[in-house]
Design a protein around this motif. Sequence first.
Motif, PDB file in Angstrom:
ATOM      1  N   TYR A   1      -7.075 142.371 116.074  1.00 20.98           N
ATOM      2  CA  TYR A   1      -6.447 141.154 115.572  1.00 20.98           C
ATOM      3  C   TYR A   1      -5.286 141.523 114.664  1.00 20.98           C
ATOM      4  O   TYR A   1      -5.118 142.674 114.285  1.00 20.98           O
ATOM      5  CB  TYR A   1      -7.445 140.311 114.769  1.00 20.98           C
ATOM      6  CG  TYR A   1      -8.581 139.756 115.583  1.00 20.98           C
ATOM      7  CD1 TYR A   1      -8.413 138.629 116.383  1.00 20.98           C
ATOM      8  CD2 TYR A   1      -9.837 140.345 115.550  1.00 20.98           C
ATOM      9  CE1 TYR A   1      -9.453 138.109 117.117  1.00 20.98           C
ATOM     10  CE2 TYR A   1     -10.889 139.835 116.284  1.00 20.98           C
ATOM     11  CZ  TYR A   1     -10.687 138.719 117.062  1.00 20.98           C
ATOM     12  OH  TYR A   1     -11.718 138.204 117.798  1.00 20.98           O
ATOM     13  N   LEU A   2      -4.542 140.505 114.281  1.00 23.70           N
ATOM     14  CA  LEU A   2      -3.423 140.660 113.374  1.00 23.70           C
ATOM     15  C   LEU A   2      -3.510 139.521 112.359  1.00 23.70           C
ATOM     16  O   LEU A   2      -3.681 138.358 112.745  1.00 23.70           O
ATOM     17  CB  LEU A   2      -2.116 140.554 114.168  1.00 23.70           C
ATOM     18  CG  LEU A   2      -0.834 140.909 113.489  1.00 23.70           C
ATOM     19  CD1 LEU A   2      -0.782 142.409 113.225  1.00 23.70           C
ATOM     20  CD2 LEU A   2       0.337 140.517 114.360  1.00 23.70           C
ATOM     21  N   ILE A   3      -3.452 139.849 111.069  1.00 25.47           N
ATOM     22  CA  ILE A   3      -3.404 138.815 110.030  1.00 25.47           C
ATOM     23  C   ILE A   3      -1.950 138.689 109.601  1.00 25.47           C
ATOM     24  O   ILE A   3      -1.328 139.662 109.190  1.00 25.47           O
ATOM     25  CB  ILE A   3      -4.275 139.182 108.821  1.00 25.47           C
ATOM     26  CG1 ILE A   3      -5.734 139.250 109.236  1.00 25.47           C
ATOM     27  CG2 ILE A   3      -4.091 138.159 107.709  1.00 25.47           C
ATOM     28  CD1 ILE A   3      -6.665 139.639 108.113  1.00 25.47           C
ATOM     29  N   VAL A   4      -1.421 137.474 109.725  1.00 23.96           N
ATOM     30  CA  VAL A   4      -0.003 137.221 109.464  1.00 23.96           C
ATOM     31  C   VAL A   4       0.117 136.042 108.509  1.00 23.96           C
ATOM     32  O   VAL A   4      -0.638 135.077 108.620  1.00 23.96           O
ATOM     33  CB  VAL A   4       0.726 136.876 110.789  1.00 23.96           C
ATOM     34  CG1 VAL A   4       2.195 136.675 110.567  1.00 23.96           C
ATOM     35  CG2 VAL A   4       0.479 137.913 111.844  1.00 23.96           C
ATOM     36  N   LYS A   5       1.069 136.106 107.586  1.00 24.59           N
ATOM     37  CA  LYS A   5       1.383 134.923 106.785  1.00 24.59           C
ATOM     38  C   LYS A   5       2.077 133.920 107.707  1.00 24.59           C
ATOM     39  O   LYS A   5       2.855 134.312 108.575  1.00 24.59           O
ATOM     40  CB  LYS A   5       2.301 135.275 105.619  1.00 24.59           C
ATOM     41  CG  LYS A   5       1.594 135.956 104.487  1.00 24.59           C
ATOM     42  CD  LYS A   5       2.505 136.037 103.297  1.00 24.59           C
ATOM     43  CE  LYS A   5       1.700 136.491 102.104  1.00 24.59           C
ATOM     44  NZ  LYS A   5       2.432 136.312 100.868  1.00 24.59           N
ATOM     45  N   GLU A   6       1.785 132.650 107.505  1.00 26.26           N
ATOM     46  CA  GLU A   6       2.375 131.637 108.378  1.00 26.26           C
ATOM     47  C   GLU A   6       3.901 131.704 108.357  1.00 26.26           C
ATOM     48  O   GLU A   6       4.552 131.491 109.378  1.00 26.26           O
ATOM     49  CB  GLU A   6       1.904 130.241 107.993  1.00 26.26           C
ATOM     50  CG  GLU A   6       2.383 129.203 108.981  1.00 26.26           C
ATOM     51  CD  GLU A   6       1.979 127.800 108.631  1.00 26.26           C
ATOM     52  OE1 GLU A   6       1.889 126.984 109.558  1.00 26.26           O
ATOM     53  OE2 GLU A   6       1.776 127.507 107.444  1.00 26.26           O
ATOM     54  N   GLY A   7       4.498 132.054 107.239  1.00 23.64           N
ATOM     55  CA  GLY A   7       5.945 132.163 107.133  1.00 23.64           C
ATOM     56  C   GLY A   7       6.531 133.286 107.978  1.00 23.64           C
ATOM     57  O   GLY A   7       7.718 133.289 108.283  1.00 23.64           O
ATOM     58  N   ASP A   8       5.697 134.280 108.358  1.00 26.51           N
ATOM     59  CA  ASP A   8       6.156 135.390 109.198  1.00 26.51           C
ATOM     60  C   ASP A   8       6.106 135.061 110.680  1.00 26.51           C
ATOM     61  O   ASP A   8       6.601 135.834 111.487  1.00 26.51           O
ATOM     62  CB  ASP A   8       5.323 136.649 108.929  1.00 26.51           C
ATOM     63  CG  ASP A   8       5.592 137.218 107.545  1.00 26.51           C
ATOM     64  OD1 ASP A   8       6.656 136.903 106.973  1.00 26.51           O
ATOM     65  OD2 ASP A   8       4.754 137.993 107.064  1.00 26.51           O
ATOM     66  N   LEU A   9       5.492 133.931 111.040  1.00 25.12           N
ATOM     67  CA  LEU A   9       5.488 133.513 112.441  1.00 25.12           C
ATOM     68  C   LEU A   9       6.873 133.007 112.805  1.00 25.12           C
ATOM     69  O   LEU A   9       7.508 132.298 112.021  1.00 25.12           O
ATOM     70  CB  LEU A   9       4.444 132.427 112.687  1.00 25.12           C
ATOM     71  CG  LEU A   9       2.990 132.833 112.471  1.00 25.12           C
ATOM     72  CD1 LEU A   9       2.081 131.625 112.637  1.00 25.12           C
ATOM     73  CD2 LEU A   9       2.582 133.928 113.429  1.00 25.12           C
ATOM     74  N   LEU A  10       7.337 133.379 113.990  1.00 24.16           N
ATOM     75  CA  LEU A  10       8.681 132.981 114.412  1.00 24.16           C
ATOM     76  C   LEU A  10       8.689 131.631 115.100  1.00 24.16           C
ATOM     77  O   LEU A  10       9.690 130.919 115.079  1.00 24.16           O
ATOM     78  CB  LEU A  10       9.262 134.058 115.347  1.00 24.16           C
ATOM     79  CG  LEU A  10       9.331 135.457 114.759  1.00 24.16           C
ATOM     80  CD1 LEU A  10       9.813 136.443 115.812  1.00 24.16           C
ATOM     81  CD2 LEU A  10      10.230 135.485 113.539  1.00 24.16           C
ATOM     82  N   GLY A  11       7.587 131.263 115.761  1.00 24.38           N
ATOM     83  CA  GLY A  11       7.540 129.983 116.440  1.00 24.38           C
ATOM     84  C   GLY A  11       6.279 129.805 117.255  1.00 24.38           C
ATOM     85  O   GLY A  11       5.512 130.731 117.467  1.00 24.38           O
ATOM     86  N   ILE A  12       6.083 128.576 117.708  1.00 22.96           N
ATOM     87  CA  ILE A  12       4.951 128.225 118.569  1.00 22.96           C
ATOM     88  C   ILE A  12       5.483 128.075 119.985  1.00 22.96           C
ATOM     89  O   ILE A  12       6.498 127.407 120.213  1.00 22.96           O
ATOM     90  CB  ILE A  12       4.302 126.906 118.096  1.00 22.96           C
ATOM     91  CG1 ILE A  12       3.773 127.068 116.667  1.00 22.96           C
ATOM     92  CG2 ILE A  12       3.174 126.495 119.031  1.00 22.96           C
ATOM     93  CD1 ILE A  12       3.287 125.772 116.047  1.00 22.96           C
ATOM     94  N   ILE A  13       4.789 128.691 120.941  1.00 20.43           N
ATOM     95  CA  ILE A  13       5.184 128.584 122.356  1.00 20.43           C
ATOM     96  C   ILE A  13       4.572 127.325 122.936  1.00 20.43           C
ATOM     97  O   ILE A  13       3.350 127.141 122.897  1.00 20.43           O
ATOM     98  CB  ILE A  13       4.717 129.831 123.146  1.00 20.43           C
ATOM     99  CG1 ILE A  13       5.334 131.094 122.548  1.00 20.43           C
ATOM    100  CG2 ILE A  13       5.060 129.676 124.619  1.00 20.43           C
ATOM    101  CD1 ILE A  13       4.763 132.367 123.105  1.00 20.43           C
ATOM    102  N   THR A  14       5.408 126.447 123.446  1.00 20.00           N
ATOM    103  CA  THR A  14       4.919 125.215 124.070  1.00 20.00           C
ATOM    104  C   THR A  14       5.070 125.326 125.584  1.00 20.00           C
ATOM    105  O   THR A  14       5.962 126.012 126.084  1.00 20.00           O
ATOM    106  CB  THR A  14       5.699 123.982 123.560  1.00 20.00           C
ATOM    107  OG1 THR A  14       7.087 124.174 123.852  1.00 20.00           O
ATOM    108  CG2 THR A  14       5.518 123.798 122.081  1.00 20.00           C
ATOM    109  N   SER A  15       4.188 124.665 126.273  1.00 13.81           N
ATOM    110  CA  SER A  15       4.269 124.740 127.745  1.00 13.81           C
ATOM    111  C   SER A  15       4.721 123.449 128.369  1.00 13.81           C
ATOM    112  O   SER A  15       4.971 122.487 127.770  1.00 13.81           O
ATOM    113  CB  SER A  15       2.927 125.122 128.320  1.00 13.81           C
ATOM    114  OG  SER A  15       1.889 124.348 127.788  1.00 13.81           O
TER     115      SER A  15
END
Length: 93
Positions: free
Chosen positions: A79-93
């Motif tokens: 797994y990877l623990i990431v701060k929400e601010g480090d997420l680049l985006g949500i992939i939508t389908s």
Amino acid sequence: MSVNFRPLADRVLVEPTPAETKTASGIIIPDTAKEKPQEGTVVAVGPGKVDEPTTVKVGDKVLYGKYSGTELKFEGKDYLIVKEGDLLGIITS
């Protein structure tokens, strides 16, 4: 998918998508040449900060930076623990 882990504050637990083992033309990629994945599925979400609730939810596919987060092995999975601010985006389908 349920995990016995709850991140604190604005942190998110992400299960990375497995790295590709073959190219589109069928060439097998050796382990030493595989790219680190930058995409994964959110498995657990912290409650957020007092004035900033989290915007991602469990099950979202997200993109994150190549060197962001902290890798950990929990219950036999990576797994990877990431701060929400480090997420680049949500992939939508």
